[in-house]
Design an enzyme around this catalytic site. Sequence first.
Site, PDB file in Angstrom:
ATOM      1  CG  HIS A   7      -1.938  -1.107   1.214  1.00 14.31           C
ATOM      2  ND1 HIS A   7      -2.782  -1.356   0.147  1.00 14.31           N
ATOM      3  CD2 HIS A   7      -2.214  -2.057   2.142  1.00 14.31           C
ATOM      4  CE1 HIS A   7      -3.526  -2.424   0.433  1.00 14.31           C
ATOM      5  NE2 HIS A   7      -3.205  -2.864   1.631  1.00 14.31           N
ATOM      6  CG  ASP A  45      -2.677  -8.656   0.616  1.00 11.31           C
ATOM      7  OD1 ASP A  45      -2.102  -9.093   1.624  1.00 11.31           O
ATOM      8  OD2 ASP A  45      -3.649  -7.868   0.679  1.00 11.31           O
ATOM      9  CG  HIS A  47      -6.492  -5.545   1.542  1.00 10.17           C
ATOM     10  ND1 HIS A  47      -5.953  -6.419   2.465  1.00 10.17           N
ATOM     11  CD2 HIS A  47      -7.665  -5.105   2.056  1.00 10.17           C
ATOM     12  CE1 HIS A  47      -6.771  -6.484   3.524  1.00 10.17           C
ATOM     13  NE2 HIS A  47      -7.822  -5.713   3.298  1.00 10.17           N
ATOM     14  CG  ASP A 124      -5.065 -10.092   3.240  1.00  8.77           C
ATOM     15  OD1 ASP A 124      -4.989 -10.589   2.094  1.00  8.77           O
ATOM     16  OD2 ASP A 124      -4.706  -8.926   3.508  1.00  8.77           O
TER      17      ASP A 124
HETATM   18 ZN   LIG Z   1      -4.179  -7.377   2.468  1.00 10.59          ZN
END
Ligand SMILES: [Zn+2]
Length: 182
Positions: A7, A45, A47, A124
């Site tokens: 991120h 991931d 996200h 995740d």
């Molecule tokens: Zn994540």
Amino acid sequence: MRPPGHHAGRNGAALGASSRGFCYLNNIAIAVKKLSKETLILDIDGHHGNGTQEIFQGNDKVTYLSLHQSPNYPGTGHFTEGNCINFSLPSNLGGHQYMETLDKALSMVDIRKIEVIAVSCGFDTHVGDLATLGLVEQDYWKIGKKIACLKKSAFFVLEGGYVGEKVGLDIDSFLRGYEENK
Ligand SMILES: [Zn+2]
């Protein structure tokens, strides 16, 4: 390594996200820039890696490919932009459909020109985790195998995965899937 990195963008929070998503340094971006080879960054991931996309958007040496849950933080990655290929997926998609989607996604990349596969390796997507796509331990074995079967040099950088008792087992499963098939 912890914390995760995908991120973190060029200047902190990336692509208009509300925060840095627990990330200080974009670990995989640092490695890929240092290598300076034709690279596929495969971000599994749950996200979207808004930071990684921001850093490599328009970079003709790097293809960024992300499968992620939507809607979820950081609220980016809804569509494909040039060298950044994005798949927004519903929560609890399930392993079967996930693998079909991964096949489709990889078919969009010219693998012949890729020298290195850099995997933003988040867990995740596990059932019950923060960005679940309904995956279980055995699904990570299949993802590891899929990457091994591309027959390229590869490395893996840990991203998310927040259910403590599951993450280690998922990592082990993923690495065995890779090692047993390369
Ligand atoms: Zn994540």
